[in-house]
Design an enzyme around this catalytic site. Structure first.
Site, PDB file in Angstrom:
ATOM      1  N   ASP A  51      -8.348  -5.224 -13.515  1.00 47.84           N
ATOM      2  CA  ASP A  51      -9.028  -6.236 -13.272  1.00 47.84           C
ATOM      3  C   ASP A  51     -10.331  -6.633 -14.162  1.00 47.84           C
ATOM      4  OD1 ASP A  51      -8.751  -9.701 -12.316  1.00 47.84           O
ATOM      5  OD2 ASP A  51     -11.019  -8.305 -11.123  1.00 47.84           O
ATOM      6  N   GLU A  81     -14.232  -8.901 -14.538  1.00 46.14           N
ATOM      7  CA  GLU A  81     -14.881 -10.184 -14.822  1.00 46.14           C
ATOM      8  C   GLU A  81     -15.390 -10.008 -16.168  1.00 46.14           C
ATOM      9  OE1 GLU A  81     -14.821 -11.785 -12.582  1.00 46.14           O
ATOM     10  OE2 GLU A  81     -13.709 -10.276 -11.319  1.00 46.14           O
ATOM     11  N   GLU A 121     -22.864 -20.158 -14.683  1.00 43.37           N
ATOM     12  CA  GLU A 121     -21.963 -20.425 -14.295  1.00 43.37           C
ATOM     13  C   GLU A 121     -21.305 -19.026 -13.964  1.00 43.37           C
ATOM     14  OE1 GLU A 121     -23.073 -21.872 -17.317  1.00 43.37           O
ATOM     15  OE2 GLU A 121     -22.549 -23.741 -16.329  1.00 43.37           O
ATOM     16  N   HIS A 148     -16.585 -12.374  -7.186  1.00 48.73           N
ATOM     17  CA  HIS A 148     -15.192 -11.522  -7.676  1.00 48.73           C
ATOM     18  C   HIS A 148     -15.785 -10.293  -7.983  1.00 48.73           C
ATOM     19  CE1 HIS A 148     -12.363 -15.121  -8.553  1.00 48.73           C
ATOM     20  NE2 HIS A 148     -13.241 -15.017  -7.718  1.00 48.73           N
ATOM     21  N   ASP A 174     -10.786  -6.565  -6.029  1.00 51.43           N
ATOM     22  CA  ASP A 174      -9.384  -7.623  -6.677  1.00 51.43           C
ATOM     23  C   ASP A 174      -8.369  -7.011  -6.503  1.00 51.43           C
ATOM     24  OD1 ASP A 174     -11.104  -9.708  -6.024  1.00 51.43           O
ATOM     25  OD2 ASP A 174     -11.370 -10.198  -8.332  1.00 51.43           O
TER      26      ASP A 174
END
Length: 220
Positions: free
Chosen positions: A7, A9, A52, A150, A155
């Site tokens: 995973d 980000e 964001e 997150h 995750d």
């Protein structure tokens, strides 16, 4: 079989807009049982982190400034992955980001034939439903209490649990093996606890006398 759950980000939604990776995690499993081998890096994207994106993963530009660049961790990442299959949720997002970063430093990219995309599996199983990682965890009652932001390692671990359900498999092998080992232990203990007691001549004589007396007493 060895699998790698992966995973990332990022600073944004598209590498085409020069968004970059800020965190990458790989969790190795053997037949879906964690091996405790983990690759985890927080990365300096060499650009600002939009508000964001910060709200999603919590990594600010200031926090990332002194972290290693992708070029510094790329070789270790590729070595960790090796020839193993990668299990990724929404690989059409993660893989282009990773390959974009690899191309920038002239490294070999990761081919699609190494990828299992759990989002595609979920869509084929639950067409028309929400199949985000959050939605799948809720569907399968996987604990989401730690997912306040997150986080790539978290995750990966959540995805492993979801993947087991997507395959219609039970939690694999480890619990069954423990059960067999415990059962064997109990049986061994029972075997070791057996003890044969021999009666003396006097005890045998008294026993026989008791039987004769009782038989006569209860004879009709």
């Amino acid at each position: 079989m060895t699998e790698i759950f992966l995973d990332i980000e990022t600073t944004g939604l598209s590498f085409k807009d020069n968004h970059k990776i800020v965190e990458i995690a790989c969790v190795e499993t053997e037949e879906l049982i964690p091996t405790k081998r983990i690759f985890h890096k927080i990365i300096n994207p060499e650009r600002n982190v939009p508000e964001e994106a910060f709200k999603i993963h919590g990594f600010s530009s200031e926090f990332l400034n002194d972290k290693p660049k992708f070029s510094e961790i790329a070789d270790d990442l590729l070595t960790f992955i090796g020839e193993n299959n990668l299990i990724i949720h929404n690989a059409s997002f993660d893989l282009p980001f990773i390959n974009y970063e690899l191309k920038l430093i002239n490294k070999t990219t990761i081919t699609k034939n190494k990828i299992v995309d759990t989002l595609e599996l979920a869509r084929s199983k639950y067409p028309g439903a929400s199949n985000s990682l959050d939605a799948l965890c809720k569907r399968y009652n996987v604990d989401l209490s730690k997912r306040t932001k997150h986080n790539a390692i978290l995750d990966c671990n959540l995805l492993r649990e979801v993947y087991i359900y997507l395959l219609d498999a039970k939690e694999p092998k480890l619990s069954f093996s423990n059960h067999v080992e415990k059962k064997t232990e109990i049986n061994q203990n029972l075997n070791y606890s057996k003890k044969v007691v021999s009666l003396s001549d006097e005890e045998l004589k008294n026993h026989n006398l008791f039987l004769k007396t009782e038989l006569k007493k209860n004879h009709f």
